[in-house]
Design a protein around this motif. Structure first.
Motif, PDB file in Angstrom:
ATOM      1  N   HIS A 213      -4.007  74.264 -27.731  1.00 40.37           N
ATOM      2  CA  HIS A 213      -3.817  72.821 -27.849  1.00 40.37           C
ATOM      3  C   HIS A 213      -2.351  72.427 -28.000  1.00 40.37           C
ATOM      4  O   HIS A 213      -1.885  71.463 -27.381  1.00 40.37           O
ATOM      5  CB  HIS A 213      -4.616  72.279 -29.038  1.00 40.37           C
ATOM      6  CG  HIS A 213      -6.090  72.245 -28.807  1.00 40.37           C
ATOM      7  ND1 HIS A 213      -6.702  71.361 -27.944  1.00 40.37           N
ATOM      8  CD2 HIS A 213      -7.101  73.016 -29.327  1.00 40.37           C
ATOM      9  CE1 HIS A 213      -8.003  71.559 -27.937  1.00 40.37           C
ATOM     10  NE2 HIS A 213      -8.282  72.565 -28.761  1.00 40.37           N
ATOM     11  N   GLU A 214      -1.596  73.176 -28.837  1.00 39.75           N
ATOM     12  CA  GLU A 214      -0.214  72.761 -29.098  1.00 39.75           C
ATOM     13  C   GLU A 214       0.696  72.956 -27.893  1.00 39.75           C
ATOM     14  O   GLU A 214       1.787  72.390 -27.840  1.00 39.75           O
ATOM     15  CB  GLU A 214       0.348  73.490 -30.324  1.00 39.75           C
ATOM     16  CG  GLU A 214       0.743  74.943 -30.119  1.00 39.75           C
ATOM     17  CD  GLU A 214      -0.415  75.906 -30.321  1.00 39.75           C
ATOM     18  OE1 GLU A 214      -0.161  77.108 -30.482  1.00 39.75           O
ATOM     19  OE2 GLU A 214      -1.583  75.444 -30.324  1.00 39.75           O
ATOM     20  N   LYS A 215       0.268  73.762 -26.912  1.00 38.43           N
ATOM     21  CA  LYS A 215       1.071  73.944 -25.703  1.00 38.43           C
ATOM     22  C   LYS A 215       0.871  72.794 -24.722  1.00 38.43           C
ATOM     23  O   LYS A 215       1.678  72.621 -23.798  1.00 38.43           O
ATOM     24  CB  LYS A 215       0.732  75.279 -25.037  1.00 38.43           C
ATOM     25  CG  LYS A 215       0.977  76.492 -25.920  1.00 38.43           C
ATOM     26  CD  LYS A 215       2.402  76.569 -26.422  1.00 38.43           C
ATOM     27  CE  LYS A 215       2.630  77.791 -27.298  1.00 38.43           C
ATOM     28  NZ  LYS A 215       4.006  77.830 -27.851  1.00 38.43           N
ATOM     29  N   ASP A 216      -0.198  72.038 -24.883  1.00 39.34           N
ATOM     30  CA  ASP A 216      -0.429  70.771 -24.178  1.00 39.34           C
ATOM     31  C   ASP A 216      -0.347  70.888 -22.650  1.00 39.34           C
ATOM     32  O   ASP A 216       0.152  70.001 -21.963  1.00 39.34           O
ATOM     33  CB  ASP A 216       0.569  69.710 -24.675  1.00 39.34           C
ATOM     34  CG  ASP A 216       0.133  68.300 -24.319  1.00 39.34           C
ATOM     35  OD1 ASP A 216      -1.074  68.028 -24.317  1.00 39.34           O
ATOM     36  OD2 ASP A 216       1.016  67.457 -24.028  1.00 39.34           O
ATOM     37  N   GLN A 217      -0.887  71.983 -22.108  1.00 36.91           N
ATOM     38  CA  GLN A 217      -0.857  72.132 -20.642  1.00 36.91           C
ATOM     39  C   GLN A 217      -1.691  71.067 -19.924  1.00 36.91           C
ATOM     40  O   GLN A 217      -1.472  70.810 -18.739  1.00 36.91           O
ATOM     41  CB  GLN A 217      -1.359  73.519 -20.244  1.00 36.91           C
ATOM     42  CG  GLN A 217      -0.399  74.652 -20.602  1.00 36.91           C
ATOM     43  CD  GLN A 217      -0.868  75.423 -21.814  1.00 36.91           C
ATOM     44  OE1 GLN A 217      -1.709  74.935 -22.581  1.00 36.91           O
ATOM     45  NE2 GLN A 217      -0.345  76.631 -22.020  1.00 36.91           N
ATOM     46  N   ILE A 218      -2.612  70.420 -20.636  1.00 38.26           N
ATOM     47  CA  ILE A 218      -3.410  69.373 -20.005  1.00 38.26           C
ATOM     48  C   ILE A 218      -2.533  68.224 -19.525  1.00 38.26           C
ATOM     49  O   ILE A 218      -2.833  67.583 -18.507  1.00 38.26           O
ATOM     50  CB  ILE A 218      -4.515  68.854 -20.973  1.00 38.26           C
ATOM     51  CG1 ILE A 218      -5.485  67.929 -20.249  1.00 38.26           C
ATOM     52  CG2 ILE A 218      -3.903  68.183 -22.186  1.00 38.26           C
ATOM     53  CD1 ILE A 218      -6.241  68.571 -19.132  1.00 38.26           C
ATOM     54  N   THR A 219      -1.418  67.962 -20.223  1.00 36.09           N
ATOM     55  CA  THR A 219      -0.489  66.918 -19.784  1.00 36.09           C
ATOM     56  C   THR A 219       0.119  67.269 -18.437  1.00 36.09           C
ATOM     57  O   THR A 219       0.332  66.395 -17.584  1.00 36.09           O
ATOM     58  CB  THR A 219       0.608  66.688 -20.847  1.00 36.09           C
ATOM     59  OG1 THR A 219       0.009  66.107 -22.009  1.00 36.09           O
ATOM     60  CG2 THR A 219       1.695  65.754 -20.344  1.00 36.09           C
TER      61      THR A 219
END
Length: 399
Positions: free
Chosen positions: A224-230
């Motif tokens: 989650h903290e790497k936020d690859q979904i963005t």
């Protein structure tokens, strides 16, 4: 007379090769960033003439057993990490004759190693490689409990760092956070650096338009903290969406979720999954742009490796991530979690191949000058020598 002999002995020891024990819960797993860094530093320390003893799971000479912690080990395994089982016999064998012991993690294995080293009269230093914010992003609902972040900083300090006089932090941001949370040791800001295996690709012809597909790469745990979904959202919003291929090199608990979302939103099939560390230099050189969306990061060695490979980075500006320090121009930054702005940044670099070529070269040169593992290890050895000298002075004063 005795004081002069002690001073001469100390001066004589300043330049001699050191024997250093590096204590890392997980040594042999190259899918873990801390393990990678420890292995790279061990290799460079040996190249510089020092003697290294790796202690932990997967270590060649001083291997530790796995410590199974209910639930916690299951979560950690998804981040390519295991906890090691402390053993006084292992520690006393590994530490016999070493000059200094360096601890990587504040867990049970590292804490016991530090205690045994002190019992043996050996100086102990430690690195701060586990950001509490990263822990909380993997902790599910616990991260929403008020004060948990502050509690973890306190807990890590109580567990290990309050007894450590010299602490390695990869960035000034980390050092500042530790000072804010009451850590009293001397902070040594030293980049983890990058392996010399990461060399710049052949220069791009600035007169050529961006080729198709334009390969955008990210690297890091799928969490989650790497936020690859963005990044997935941004590519789907790009004017060049049909021409972009996405590669995310990593493993973690969100692999299936990210793959599902990429399949639904992107025009071209994405490559999301584990790539061997040995394959990463070639992978990076085959790509066109590196994107780092992370919300919380102590340093982000993956960004350094990409820059060393000649890639321009586009980095999320987050108050909990030190990665934005690497940006050399505004087009390499975007507000954290802002997919629309990230899409505009990606489009700008695709539309300006001349700038992409020019800045790729600049980033490669800048990285060679500032973030080599050779320079980092020289600074680390200076820290270890300072710790040894401090311990020696304290022992002399106590007599």
């Amino acid at each position: 007379m005795r004081e002069r002999e002690i001073r001469e002995e100390r001066e004589e020891s300043i330049d001699r090769p050191l024997t250093i024990a590096l204590v890392v819960d997980t040594v042999g797993n190259q899918g873990n960033g801390t393990s990678n860094s420890a292995l790279q530093w061990a290799a460079e320390l040996r190249r510089q003439g020092h003697h290294v003893r790796l202690v932990g799971i997967g270590a060649p000479e001083y291997p530790a057993r796995v410590n199974k912690v209910p639930l916690v080990s299951w979560v950690a395994a998804k981040q390519q990490m295991q906890f090691a089982q402390p053993s006084d016999t292992l520690f006393r064998t590994a530490f016999q004759g070493v000059d200094v012991v360096h601890i990587y993690m504040p867990f049970k294995f590292g804490r016991r190693a530090a205690k045994v080293a002190r019992q043996m009269g050996i100086p102990v230093t430690a690195g701060f490689h586990l950001q509490p914010e990263n822990v909380l992003y993997s902790a599910g609902p616990l991260r929403y409990i008020p004060g948990m972040e502050k509690f973890l900083y306190w807990l890590f300090r109580q567990w290990l760092y309050k007894r450590i006089d010299h602490i390695h932090t990869p960035t000034e941001m980390t050092a500042s956070l530790l000072r804010e949370h009451g850590y009293k040791g001397v902070m040594h800001v030293i980049s983890n650096g990058y392996s010399p295996r990461f060399v710049a690709r052949e220069p791009i012809d600035p007169s050529e338009p961006a080729h198709v597909p334009f390969r955008v790469v990210a690297s890091g745990r799928l969490a989650h903290e790497k936020d690859q979904i963005t990044l997935i959202k941004a590519i789907s919003m790009s004017r060049h969406a049909s021409d972009i291929q996405l590669i995310i090199a990593g493993t973690g608990p969100l692999k299936h979720y990210l793959t599902f979302r990429a399949n639904r939103r992107l025009k071209r099939k994405a490559d999301i999954g584990f790539h061997r560390n040995a394959d990463m230099p070639a992978l990076l050189r085959s790509c066109d742009l590196f994107v780092h969306c992370s919300i919380a990061d102590i340093e982000s060695v993956s960004v350094i490796e990409a820059m060393a490979s000649g890639l321009v980075p586009v980095i999320a500006a987050s108050e909990l991530s030190a990665a934005s320090q690497f940006a050399l121009l505004d087009e390499s930054l975007f507000p954290v979690r802002d997919a629309a702005m990230l899409a505009r940044r990606i489009d700008w670099w695709i539309d300006h191949p001349d700038e992409l070529a020019r800045w790729g070269d600049r980033y490669a040169v800048h990285t060679r000058e500032h973030y080599s593992v050779e320079a980092s290890v020289h600074k680390f050895v200076d820290m270890e020598r300072e710790a040894i000298a401090t311990a020696g002075a304290s022992a002399t004063a106590a007599r």
